[in-house]
Design a protein around this motif. Structure first.
Motif, PDB file in Angstrom:
ATOM      1  N   SER A 154       1.554   3.608  -5.573  1.00 61.01           N
ATOM      2  CA  SER A 154       2.031   3.012  -6.641  1.00 61.01           C
ATOM      3  C   SER A 154       2.928   3.773  -7.428  1.00 61.01           C
ATOM      4  CB  SER A 154       1.179   2.190  -7.738  1.00 61.01           C
ATOM      5  OG  SER A 154       1.778   1.642  -8.702  1.00 61.01           O
ATOM      6  N   PHE A 186      -0.720   8.203 -11.690  1.00 63.07           N
ATOM      7  CA  PHE A 186      -1.049   6.711 -11.426  1.00 63.07           C
ATOM      8  C   PHE A 186      -2.385   6.652 -10.461  1.00 63.07           C
ATOM      9  CE2 PHE A 186       2.647   5.472 -13.237  1.00 63.07           C
ATOM     10  CZ  PHE A 186       2.476   4.144 -13.636  1.00 63.07           C
ATOM     11  N   ALA A 187      -2.825   7.687  -9.581  1.00 62.46           N
ATOM     12  CA  ALA A 187      -4.055   7.528  -9.208  1.00 62.46           C
ATOM     13  C   ALA A 187      -5.085   7.674 -10.201  1.00 62.46           C
ATOM     14  CB  ALA A 187      -4.095   8.738  -7.851  1.00 62.46           C
ATOM     15  N   SER A 211      -4.308   3.899  -3.206  1.00 60.05           N
ATOM     16  CA  SER A 211      -3.300   2.579  -3.792  1.00 60.05           C
ATOM     17  C   SER A 211      -2.504   2.964  -5.159  1.00 60.05           C
ATOM     18  CB  SER A 211      -4.075   1.438  -4.022  1.00 60.05           C
ATOM     19  OG  SER A 211      -4.696   1.010  -2.742  1.00 60.05           O
ATOM     20  N   GLY A 212      -3.429   3.695  -5.911  1.00 63.85           N
ATOM     21  CA  GLY A 212      -2.736   4.234  -7.152  1.00 63.85           C
ATOM     22  C   GLY A 212      -1.605   5.262  -7.021  1.00 63.85           C
ATOM     23  N   PHE A 259      -5.323   3.871 -12.210  1.00 63.70           N
ATOM     24  CA  PHE A 259      -6.046   3.023 -11.637  1.00 63.70           C
ATOM     25  C   PHE A 259      -7.467   3.247 -11.356  1.00 63.70           C
ATOM     26  CE2 PHE A 259      -1.519   1.615 -10.661  1.00 63.70           C
ATOM     27  CZ  PHE A 259      -1.644   0.266 -11.512  1.00 63.70           C
ATOM     28  N   THR A 317       2.423  -3.412  -5.797  1.00 66.08           N
ATOM     29  CA  THR A 317       2.220  -2.318  -5.083  1.00 66.08           C
ATOM     30  C   THR A 317       0.674  -1.863  -4.934  1.00 66.08           C
ATOM     31  OG1 THR A 317       4.475  -1.263  -5.193  1.00 66.08           O
ATOM     32  CG2 THR A 317       2.840   0.148  -4.134  1.00 66.08           C
ATOM     33  N   TYR A 318       0.381  -1.612  -6.161  1.00 64.92           N
ATOM     34  CA  TYR A 318      -1.175  -1.334  -6.331  1.00 64.92           C
ATOM     35  C   TYR A 318      -2.121  -2.376  -5.388  1.00 64.92           C
ATOM     36  CZ  TYR A 318      -5.810  -0.699  -8.162  1.00 64.92           C
ATOM     37  OH  TYR A 318      -7.154  -0.451  -8.310  1.00 64.92           O
ATOM     38  N   ARG A 319      -1.957  -3.662  -6.022  1.00 60.76           N
ATOM     39  CA  ARG A 319      -2.748  -4.629  -5.503  1.00 60.76           C
ATOM     40  C   ARG A 319      -2.693  -5.058  -3.962  1.00 60.76           C
ATOM     41  NH1 ARG A 319      -7.289  -5.636  -8.203  1.00 60.76           N
ATOM     42  NH2 ARG A 319      -6.710  -5.960 -10.564  1.00 60.76           N
ATOM     43  N   SER A 362       4.715  -1.731  -9.745  1.00 65.36           N
ATOM     44  CA  SER A 362       3.752  -0.760  -9.690  1.00 65.36           C
ATOM     45  C   SER A 362       2.365  -1.644  -9.655  1.00 65.36           C
ATOM     46  CB  SER A 362       3.803   0.024 -11.124  1.00 65.36           C
ATOM     47  OG  SER A 362       4.800   0.681 -11.432  1.00 65.36           O
ATOM     48  N   CYS A 397      -1.324  -2.864  -1.625  1.00 63.21           N
ATOM     49  CA  CYS A 397      -1.755  -1.584  -0.959  1.00 63.21           C
ATOM     50  C   CYS A 397      -3.373  -1.717  -0.838  1.00 63.21           C
ATOM     51  CB  CYS A 397      -1.237  -0.364  -1.538  1.00 63.21           C
ATOM     52  SG  CYS A 397      -1.742   1.212  -0.752  1.00 63.21           S
ATOM     53  N   LEU A 398      -4.215  -2.008  -1.827  1.00 60.03           N
ATOM     54  CA  LEU A 398      -5.636  -2.065  -1.950  1.00 60.03           C
ATOM     55  C   LEU A 398      -5.954  -3.035  -1.133  1.00 60.03           C
ATOM     56  CD1 LEU A 398      -8.036  -0.677  -3.232  1.00 60.03           C
ATOM     57  CD2 LEU A 398      -7.773  -2.416  -5.191  1.00 60.03           C
TER      58      LEU A 398
END
Length: 312
Positions: free
Chosen positions: A105, A197-198, A101-102, A201, A73-75, A70, A77-78
């Motif tokens: 994730s 998750f959007a 990105s969130g 974050f 993937t967020y970091r 999680s 993707c961002l």
């Protein structure tokens, strides 16, 4: 390093929040409970402390992987979005970038968490299923003038638990319901985790920005605690309606098939219990999420700072 930090933060969060998660699942899947304290008292009365930790071993074993994926993937993707839009992965992202990105994730983690969520929900609700299957102690009335010719044999032992543990639960579900059974409720899980998750974050990043002292790039520990706790509570406030449906779909396999799918579960639940059913466990989710995500983000940020210090 984001993968490692996310893994450590996730394990810390599970250790703090699992008992309340058990209470939350039982409230959402069992109509007999009048509220949080009713469920807590009933669980403790019948199962003691052990009842609050049913199905814990599998989440502990898998949460490090799931949380790692999680946060990682967020970091990543961002960083990719920033590289494409602004020419550098270190550029300051816009709120839209953080939200996307969130969301990504949340979608990625569904494929990892669905089988473990099925096992967790089945184990957490197993005691209630047993209670319903137990035979009644009172048989048919017999006239006093006509006693039975022979002694009535004693009742047999009460049926044991259907699932002996997380792995046995997964194997039983796979054998009886196929691969589809392991991904029961995944449609609701997609709806739950994507937008939650959007929110998670985005709210964390926004609150960190507000709580960062002038002249510093990051908030202090107290700022991280507040931002993490609020982000978790907001995310669960958004996620609760689909979390209720997800839990009901995943629990719907203990010898009965009540719901035909996501929409049928929503319509049936609302028709029978009213619109408020979609917010069952909302208060508990938010109360549980605050301390859990305080711990998650403090551990996450601490590991990141430590590794950055070691690498510089």
């Amino acid at each position: 390093m984001d993968f490692v930090a996310g893994a450590i933060g996730g394990v810390c969060g599970v250790a703090v929040g699992y008992p309340l998660d058990t209470v939350k699942v039982r409230i959402q899947t069992e109509a007999k409970y009048m509220g949080i304290w009713d469920c807590v008292r009933d669980t403790y009365h019948r199962e003691r402390v052990r009842g609050f930790y049913r199905g814990l071993s599998l989440p502990v074993c898998t949460v490090s992987l799931v949380s790692s994926v999680s946060f990682g993937t967020y970091r990543h993707c961002l960083a990719h979005i920033c590289r494409v839009r602004y020419g550098s992965a270190d550029a300051k992202p816009a709120k839209t970038d953080i939200t996307l990105s969130g969301f990504a994730s949340g979608l990625v983690r569904v494929f990892l968490t669905s089988p473990t969520e099925v096992a967790k929900v089945r184990l957490q609700t197993q005691t209630q299923a047993q209670q319903r299957r137990r035979p009644s102690a009172s048989g048919p009335l017999v006239p006093l003038a006509a006693p039975p010719p022979c002694p009535v044999p004693p009742a047999g032992p009460l049926p044991g638990p259907r699932y002996r543990g997380p792995l046995h639960c997964l194997a039983t579900v796979a054998r009886e319901e196929g691969l589809r059974g392991l991904y029961k409720g995944s449609s609701a899980l997609l709806f739950r985790d994507g937008h939650s998750f959007a929110t998670y974050f985005l709210s964390y990043a926004t609150l960190c920005e507000w709580l960062t002292p002038a002249g510093q790039s990051r908030p202090d520990v107290s700022g991280v605690l507040v931002a993490g706790g609020c982000a978790g509570a907001l995310a669960w406030a958004v996620a609760t309606p689909m979390d209720v449906i997800k839990a009901r779909l995943q629990a719907d396999g203990r010898g009965r098939q009540r719901y035909r799918g996501l929409l049928h579960c929503v319509l049936t639940s609302v028709r029978e219990e009213g619109l408020r059913v979609l917010f069952k466990g909302l208060l508990l989710n938010c109360c549980r999420a605050f301390p859990v995500n305080m711990v998650v983000f403090v551990a996450y940020e601490a590991v990141l700072r430590l590794t950055r210090g070691l690498l510089t």
